[in-house]
Motif scaffolding. Structure first.
Motif, PDB file in Angstrom:
ATOM      1  N   ALA A  26      -1.876   0.074 -11.223  1.00  0.00           N
ATOM      2  CA  ALA A  26      -0.619  -0.757 -11.363  1.00  0.00           C
ATOM      3  C   ALA A  26       0.187  -0.484 -10.224  1.00  0.00           C
ATOM      4  O   ALA A  26       0.338   0.405  -9.470  1.00  0.00           O
ATOM      5  CB  ALA A  26       0.094  -0.216 -12.680  1.00  0.00           C
ATOM      6  N   ARG A  27       0.704  -1.751  -9.847  1.00  0.00           N
ATOM      7  CA  ARG A  27       1.601  -1.731  -8.625  1.00  0.00           C
ATOM      8  C   ARG A  27       2.642  -2.706  -8.954  1.00  0.00           C
ATOM      9  O   ARG A  27       2.772  -3.669  -9.740  1.00  0.00           O
ATOM     10  CB  ARG A  27       0.777  -2.331  -7.516  1.00  0.00           C
ATOM     11  CG  ARG A  27      -0.329  -1.593  -6.782  1.00  0.00           C
ATOM     12  CD  ARG A  27       0.311  -0.494  -5.887  1.00  0.00           C
ATOM     13  NE  ARG A  27      -0.736   0.458  -5.273  1.00  0.00           N
ATOM     14  CZ  ARG A  27      -1.221   1.335  -5.787  1.00  0.00           C
ATOM     15  NH1 ARG A  27      -1.119   1.672  -7.056  1.00  0.00           N
ATOM     16  NH2 ARG A  27      -2.313   1.882  -5.266  1.00  0.00           N
ATOM     17  N   PHE A  28       3.946  -2.548  -8.136  1.00  0.00           N
ATOM     18  CA  PHE A  28       5.021  -3.314  -8.270  1.00  0.00           C
ATOM     19  C   PHE A  28       5.446  -3.876  -6.922  1.00  0.00           C
ATOM     20  O   PHE A  28       5.177  -3.194  -6.063  1.00  0.00           O
ATOM     21  CB  PHE A  28       6.129  -2.658  -8.938  1.00  0.00           C
ATOM     22  CG  PHE A  28       6.837  -1.528  -8.355  1.00  0.00           C
ATOM     23  CD1 PHE A  28       6.428  -0.516  -7.922  1.00  0.00           C
ATOM     24  CD2 PHE A  28       8.082  -1.810  -7.478  1.00  0.00           C
ATOM     25  CE1 PHE A  28       6.994   0.525  -7.342  1.00  0.00           C
ATOM     26  CE2 PHE A  28       8.828  -1.019  -6.809  1.00  0.00           C
ATOM     27  CZ  PHE A  28       8.255   0.190  -6.604  1.00  0.00           C
ATOM     28  N   ASP A  29       6.032  -5.049  -6.913  1.00  0.00           N
ATOM     29  CA  ASP A  29       6.762  -5.525  -5.698  1.00  0.00           C
ATOM     30  C   ASP A  29       8.163  -6.074  -6.077  1.00  0.00           C
ATOM     31  O   ASP A  29       8.306  -6.065  -7.086  1.00  0.00           O
ATOM     32  CB  ASP A  29       5.708  -6.569  -5.085  1.00  0.00           C
ATOM     33  CG  ASP A  29       6.257  -6.752  -3.409  1.00  0.00           C
ATOM     34  OD1 ASP A  29       6.737  -6.095  -3.192  1.00  0.00           O
ATOM     35  OD2 ASP A  29       5.663  -7.905  -3.082  1.00  0.00           O
ATOM     36  N   GLY A  30       8.863  -6.440  -5.015  1.00  0.00           N
ATOM     37  CA  GLY A  30      10.114  -6.813  -5.377  1.00  0.00           C
ATOM     38  C   GLY A  30      11.208  -6.512  -4.676  1.00  0.00           C
ATOM     39  O   GLY A  30      10.806  -5.516  -3.507  1.00  0.00           O
ATOM     40  N   GLN A  31      12.578  -6.435  -5.071  1.00  0.00           N
ATOM     41  CA  GLN A  31      13.592  -5.609  -4.442  1.00  0.00           C
ATOM     42  C   GLN A  31      14.761  -5.358  -5.616  1.00  0.00           C
ATOM     43  O   GLN A  31      14.935  -6.058  -6.478  1.00  0.00           O
ATOM     44  CB  GLN A  31      14.174  -6.197  -3.250  1.00  0.00           C
ATOM     45  CG  GLN A  31      14.654  -7.876  -3.781  1.00  0.00           C
ATOM     46  CD  GLN A  31      15.062  -8.330  -2.482  1.00  0.00           C
ATOM     47  OE1 GLN A  31      15.367  -7.896  -1.228  1.00  0.00           O
ATOM     48  NE2 GLN A  31      14.903  -9.957  -2.414  1.00  0.00           N
ATOM     49  N   GLY A  32      15.244  -4.330  -5.221  1.00  0.00           N
ATOM     50  CA  GLY A  32      16.238  -3.830  -6.282  1.00  0.00           C
ATOM     51  C   GLY A  32      17.127  -2.638  -6.074  1.00  0.00           C
ATOM     52  O   GLY A  32      16.685  -2.042  -4.844  1.00  0.00           O
TER      53      GLY A  32
END
Lengths: 122, 427
Positions: free
Chosen positions: A55-61
């Motif tokens: 599992a991987r995530f991307d984005g910004q926050g």
């Protein structure tokens, strides 16, 4: 009491599960329009398609969202799609370890919402 | 005149948190703290004469009516309104604008005509006009802002023509931006507007608590503000309007209190301001607001302005060397009020807010009810510290120290996380 214990800050600054999976088995994006946080969550199953291989995530926050996403990606490795369906927000909060203020709960749960959406695609 | 630490004894909340080191309040633009005199005035009403107004057959109710009505004169004095009966009590600034949209504008602005706002409006002075525009087919126009300077972009030489060409009938704009701090040139805008026959409504929610106000010098036709941002209780706001306009306006909420005579199928209404105040009003809140107005007038609004300008200047100076900080709004303290919004490169505003909170520093983070402005600035959110009479240099010092620590703790991350990040999967 801090929402920003060392592990959270480290996962924010150096996330272990940040990235994009090309051709994932499931993928979902979520946005928190109030603060501009955005996340894309990717799931890849093992060859038998029985468990989450990666599992991987991307984005910004913010730090809480990023650390939560990182913890979530780690937690779902090896889970079956049945496990994912049963995985609750409380489960994530338990792994996360700190009870956030009501105003910050949404930050922690944005990755969870992405997981729930992605799970429906499996 | 004393400010800051010297008057904190007047504000019981400081006593409540004394010695904890966790009470650095820098969110007065959201709502202000309340002095003892305000709390006492509210308490005195409930304990000594908690009777209804405008129906006195006995002396306690006469006292309630006198105290309640007396606040109109005090508010009129504060904003230099010509008449006390031009002061309408509402719940807050937002309700004042809803009232204005539903009464004056609904009645006098016609389909195809225009209303002019600005890009820096609080939602309270935006959504009521959006709804009116939708209901009546009115067009909304916006004076743009310069993102770099935080000033309105308008040209006095062509403004009158612009108003006529766009068929503008009403301008509703903020006196002071709740994000940028910008003090808008209301008097200049209003002078040209009046030549073009355009009515000017002013959102004073962020100016009345911090600047000397003279609605006649401003050339405003309407001026709206809230008690709770200026040391008074929540739940009480003001709509001031020129009396001849108030007389022409249709009623808003209807029912008891605001009627003159009632038959079974129709009624006649009282003269302004009572025709706009249906039902039992917020008597305690209004009386408490009166105490707040007196407290502010005793301090002197010129002195309040000077104190807050000093804090603003000091804060900018102390925060300026934090890596990645970027201030919103005008540079010069003369051009702005005591709200200081900023972003910190690589650190999310909500993380700043939470970490400041953990150190006892209360600031606002988010879009501050001004989302179109943030969209224009190209940022989803910002941080905002805002000052009032009880703030002092110790607040600025603590805030600057905490912000420096937060920046060190969270900033050394890749600022753009993103779409060129390492590809992890390989299938």
């Amino acid at each position: 009491m801090t929402l920003y214990r060392q592990e959270i800050i480290e996962r924010y600054r150096f996330p272990r599960y940040k990235g994009v999976i090309k051709n994932p088995h499931a993928q979902a994006e979520k946005i928190n329009s109030f603060c501009g946080d955005e996340i894309a969550l990717f799931l890849r199953l093992n060859d038998e398609k029985s468990q989450v291989a990666e599992a991987r995530f991307d984005g910004q926050g913010c730090a809480l969202m990023t650390a939560s996403a990182d913890i979530l990606c780690e937690a779902v490795q090896g889970k079956t799609s049945d496990d994912l369906r049963k995985f609750s927000a409380e489960d994530l909060l338990q792994i996360y370890g700190e009870a956030p203020s009501p105003g910050r709960l949404k930050c922690l749960l944005l990755p969870y919402e992405a997981l729930k959406s992605a799970t429906t695609l499996l | 005149m004393d400010f800051g630490k010297a008057i904190r004894k007047d504000f019981p909340i400081y006593g409540r948190y004394a010695g904890t080191g966790l009470f650095c309040y820098l969110d007065s633009a959201a709502t202000s703290l309340k002095p003892r005199v305000v709390i006492d005035a509210v308490k005195e009403y409930y304990e000594a004469y908690s009777t209804n107004v405008h129906r006195a057959a006995y002396s306690l109710a006469e006292r309630a009516t006198e105290e309640y009505e007396g606040v109109r004169a005090m508010v009129a004095q504060l904003i230099h309104a010509p008449r006390a009966d031009e002061i309408i009590f509402t719940r807050n600034t937002t309700e004042s604008f809803n009232m204005l949209a539903r009464t004056y504008a609904e009645h006098f602005i016609k389909t195809g005509e225009g209303i002019l706002l600005t890009e820096m409006e609080h939602h309270g002075n935006l959504i009521p006009w959006q709804e009116l525009a939708r209901r009546k087919g009115i067009t909304l126009h916006f004076i743009p802002i310069d993102s770099a300077t935080g000033a309105l972009v308008w040209d006095a030489a062509t403004f009158g023509t612009f108003l006529k060409e766009r068929n503008i009938k009403l301008i509703s704009l903020t006196h002071v931006s709740n994000v940028l701090g910008t003090i808008n040139p209301i008097a200049k805008i209003a002078a040209i507007a009046h030549e073009a026959g355009v009515i000017v409504a002013v959102d004073g929610a962020q100016s009345a608590p911090h600047l000397p106000i003279n609605v006649q010098d401003l050339g405003a036709d309407f001026f709206a503000f809230s008690s709770h941002k200026m040391l008074g209780p929540t739940g009480i706001g003001i709509l001031w309007g020129r009396y001849e306009l108030l007389e022409k306006m249709p009623v808003f909420m209807v029912g008891g209190h605001m009627i003159d005579d009632v038959m079974s199928t129709r009624a006649t209404y009282r003269a302004p301001p009572l025709k706009f105040e249906a039902g039992t009003p917020n008597i305690a809140g209004t009386i408490g607001f009166g105490a707040a107005v007196k407290y502010l007038m005793d301090l002197g609004m010129d002195n309040v302005r000077d104190h807050e300008k000093m804090l603003l200047t000091a804060a900018r100076h102390r925060l300026a060397d934090i890596p990645g900080i970027s201030f919103l709004g005008p540079m010069d303290a003369e051009d702005r009020s005591g709200v200081l919004a900023f972003t910190l490169a690589g650190v999310h505003p909500h993380d700043i807010g939470s970490l400041c909170n953990e150190a006892g520093v209360m600031i606002r983070v988010g879009d501050h009810c001004a989302r179109p402005l943030h969209k224009k600035l190209g940022i989803p959110a910002s941080c905002r510290a805002s000052f009032s009479v009880y703030n002092d240099m110790d607040d600025i010092e603590l805030f600057a120290d905490v912000l420096k620590t937060v920046q060190k703790k969270l900033s050394a991350i890749p600022v753009s996380l993103s779409h060129d990040a390492v590809s992890a999967g390989n299938n």
